[in-house]
Write a protein that holds these residues in place. Structure first.
Motif, short mmCIF file in Angstrom:
data_model
loop_
_atom_site.label_atom_id
_atom_site.label_comp_id
_atom_site.label_asym_id
_atom_site.label_seq_id
_atom_site.Cartn_x
_atom_site.Cartn_y
_atom_site.Cartn_z
N VAL A 289 0.79 103.61 0.41
CA VAL A 289 0.18 104.66 -0.33
C VAL A 289 0.98 104.86 -1.30
CG1 VAL A 289 -0.21 107.12 0.21
CG2 VAL A 289 -0.64 105.34 1.95
N ASN A 290 2.36 104.99 -1.31
CA ASN A 290 3.16 105.67 -2.57
C ASN A 290 3.87 104.46 -3.31
OD1 ASN A 290 2.87 108.36 -1.70
ND2 ASN A 290 4.45 107.98 0.12
N GLY A 291 3.72 103.25 -2.78
CA GLY A 291 4.03 102.08 -3.80
C GLY A 291 5.10 101.20 -3.00
N LEU A 292 5.70 100.26 -3.70
CA LEU A 292 6.54 99.17 -2.85
C LEU A 292 7.83 99.14 -3.72
CD1 LEU A 292 3.97 96.15 -2.41
CD2 LEU A 292 5.04 97.45 -0.57
N ASN A 322 7.05 101.99 0.64
CA ASN A 322 7.17 100.98 1.26
C ASN A 322 8.41 99.90 0.95
OD1 ASN A 322 4.36 102.03 2.27
ND2 ASN A 322 5.18 100.63 3.96
N VAL A 323 8.88 98.98 1.92
CA VAL A 323 10.03 98.03 1.37
C VAL A 323 9.66 96.91 1.99
CG1 VAL A 323 12.36 97.46 1.56
CG2 VAL A 323 11.77 99.93 1.13
N VAL A 324 9.58 95.90 1.27
CA VAL A 324 9.45 94.21 1.45
C VAL A 324 10.64 93.56 1.14
CG1 VAL A 324 8.07 93.54 -0.62
CG2 VAL A 324 8.02 92.19 1.53
N TRP A 325 11.45 93.01 2.20
CA TRP A 325 12.67 92.60 1.96
C TRP A 325 13.12 91.09 2.46
CZ3 TRP A 325 17.33 95.57 5.43
CH2 TRP A 325 18.36 95.09 4.79
N LYS A 326 13.69 90.38 1.62
CA LYS A 326 13.73 88.99 2.07
C LYS A 326 15.23 88.89 2.89
CE LYS A 326 14.65 84.32 0.41
NZ LYS A 326 16.14 84.25 1.05
N ASP A 335 6.70 99.13 10.22
CA ASP A 335 5.50 99.85 9.36
C ASP A 335 6.10 100.22 8.20
OD1 ASP A 335 7.27 101.41 10.84
OD2 ASP A 335 5.79 103.05 10.87
N LYS A 336 7.32 100.41 7.94
CA LYS A 336 7.87 101.11 6.66
C LYS A 336 8.51 99.63 5.82
CE LYS A 336 10.78 104.45 4.71
NZ LYS A 336 9.87 104.84 3.73
N ILE A 337 9.36 99.15 6.52
CA ILE A 337 10.49 98.16 6.07
C ILE A 337 9.82 96.50 6.55
CG2 ILE A 337 12.84 97.14 5.58
CD1 ILE A 337 13.59 99.86 6.41
N MET A 338 9.25 95.95 5.81
CA MET A 338 8.73 94.52 6.29
C MET A 338 9.77 93.55 5.70
SD MET A 338 5.70 92.19 4.74
CE MET A 338 4.39 92.90 5.80
#
Length: 512
Positions: A289-292, A322-326, A335-338
């Motif tokens: 919703v708010n961005g990545l 939201n966070v997408v993290w290697k 649901d918030k931190i992938m």
């Protein structure tokens, strides 16, 4: 009079044999033996395939089954079956990551340790006659070597077999390019300074530049006499100067303006491309919703201590993004931190919801962020990452911090500042527009110039300064001549003055 059919045949033959017509050539590419290098080499390799060329990429055994080369038309030559995991061996031998977490930055001693390790690596390759014969039997029209300072000894291969070769890499050394430059406005790559340095930074830059001219700690010139004894001796730097062309994975937008000769072509970062739609689990990010926030520290295993990981998780939980993290761990809040072991980084940075890139400031990631106009929060770890981080800050494309010392609150605040302060987005958007206008598609630009020198050669772009010994290019012989003339003149004046003084004194004595 010739018949029309004979004229057409003659024209066809002329067209086919014309030097301006690109015919299929054989290209062998040798990237640095690290994962990130294969991304841009493979991109350029495919661009060469698209021009009709036959492309081979040399890949170490430990990376051969990692799927790093995703283009089916590119062939591979596997080498170094007994070398093991070169990256892990380098990290273990230098202990560089553990030292970083202990509070120490990369020092000259660490670089020497890494140099010794890579020297063993290059010697194993140069001793591998089967690998060398494979390359020679392909009769490459161009041998493309990564301008990676730790593997410069591999220049012996094209020198020994008289193969036309080219260099490509992140670091384009001005000493190798034989370009006059001033340490007053050009920071050395190991510095954290900018091109507007204070007095002590200019002193440091001058010392480092002077040392680099006197001694190159990363090259062992004995490799030439050891592995090409039948050839006239040349230093590795002198061999490098004979490259048909230098492709520099840099530009004047992300980096600082620098002088260059016609046989240096700056192309920016060739890992960039238009973003593709997300697939699989990553498709759920479309609903952010708010961005990545995209978080990646590249291909190296940083082995982050538990307290660092805990701090990062705590910071991410404070965000409304939201966070997408290697990373290699399990997400506490999927649901918030992938969290994934691998990310489609370029596609994520090109996603319209992405607002911030949290990065160690490797070259590929920086250029992908620039291309897609994503502001960066820089958390450098080693090598040139500190230099890269500093220029991001100087140019207003983002902020920087030390991941070891900032708190979770400070970390979260920095991400919010980069995400929501419009100046960072405005600055990098302007730079992105300029970059795309000037450099178009970097991988195709690189392929164009490699194709160009295969057709025409690179001699016409080479300066005479690249043909002469370094002492002549630096005018050391001329300065020695002037010093000699000055010394001789002063000596002559001294003897004339002494002679005159003695004559005058003798006359005075006689007069008395």
């Amino acid at each position: 009079m010739c018949s029309p059919s004979k004229v057409l045949v003659a024209l066809a033959v002329t067209f086919i044999l014309s030097p301006t017509t690109s015919r299929a050539k054989t290209v062998v590419m040798f990237p640095g033996p690290s994962k990130s290098y294969f991304i841009y080499h493979a991109n350029i390799g495919q661009a060469l395939v698209d021009l009709g060329h036959d492309v081979w990429i040399c890949i170490p055994d430990y990376l051969a089954d990692k799927g790093l080369i995703k283009y089916k038309d590119i062939k591979t030559i596997v080498y170094g079956k007994g070398l093991g995991d070169i990256e892990d061996n380098m990290l273990e031998a230098s202990n560089i990551i553990a030292k970083f977490w202990a509070g120490f930055d990369t020092g000259f001693g660490d670089l020497l340790t890494i140099t010794r390790l890579f020297r063993r690596f290059t010697r194993v390759i140069l001793c591998d006659q089967s690998f060398e014969e494979t390359i020679v039997n392909l009769k490459p029209d161009l041998f493309i070597l990564d301008a990676f300072m730790f593997t410069r000894e591999l220049l012996v291969i094209p020198y020994k077999h008289e193969l036309p070769f080219a260099l490509i890499g992140t670091l384009h050394e001005l000493d190798l390019a034989r370009v006059p430059y001033s340490p007053a406005v050009e920071p050395y790559m190991t510095q954290k300074g900018t091109n507007r340095m204070n007095f002590f930074q200019r002193v440091e830059a001058t010392i480092l530049a002077s040392i680099s001219k006197i001694h190159d700690p990363f090259s062992d010139n004995s490799a030439v006499t050891t592995f090409a004894p039948e050839k006239p001796y040349k230093s590795l730097n002198d061999i490098a100067l004979q490259a048909e062309i230098f492709i520099s994975e840099s530009d004047h937008i992300l980096d600082y303006p620098r002088p260059e000769l016609p046989n240096t072509k700056r192309i920016g970062g060739s890992s960039v491309s238009e973003a593709k739609p997300l697939t699989g689990d990553f498709q759920t990010l479309d609903n952010s919703v708010n961005g990545l926030v995209v978080v990646s520290f590249g291909s190296l295993d940083l082995k982050c201590p538990t307290h660092i990981l805990t701090k990062m998780v705590a910071a991410f939980e404070k965000l409304d993004l939201n966070v997408v993290w290697k990373a290699n761990l399990t997400s506490p809040k999927p649901d918030k931190i992938m969290i994934k072991h691998w990310l489609p980084q370029n596609d994520l940075l090109g996603h319209p919801k992405t607002k911030v890139f949290v990065s160690h400031c490797g070259k590929n990631g920086q250029y992908e962020a620039l291309y897609h106009a994503v502001p960066i929060l820089c958390l450098p770890v080693l090598g040139d990452q500190h230099y890269n981080s500093e220029r991001i800050i100087v140019k207003g494309f983002g902020l920087g911090a030390d991941i070891r010392t900032i708190t979770a609150e400070e970390f979260a605040d920095l991400i919010k500042e980069v995400a929501y302060n419009p100046k960072y987005k405005t600055n990098i958007q302007r730079a992105s527009t300029l970059f795309k206008e000037l450099y178009k598609v970097p991988m195709k630009e690189a392929a164009y110039w490699f194709d160009h020198v295969m057709k025409y050669g690179g001699d016409y772009m080479r300066s005479s300064g690249q043909e002469m010994p370094l002492y002549q290019f630096l005018l050391l012989d001329v300065m020695a001549f002037f010093i000699g003339v000055l010394f001789a003149t002063l000596l002559l004046l001294f003897f004339v003055a002494r002679f005159c003084y003695r004559r005058i004194r003798r006359f005075k004595i006689k007069a008395d």
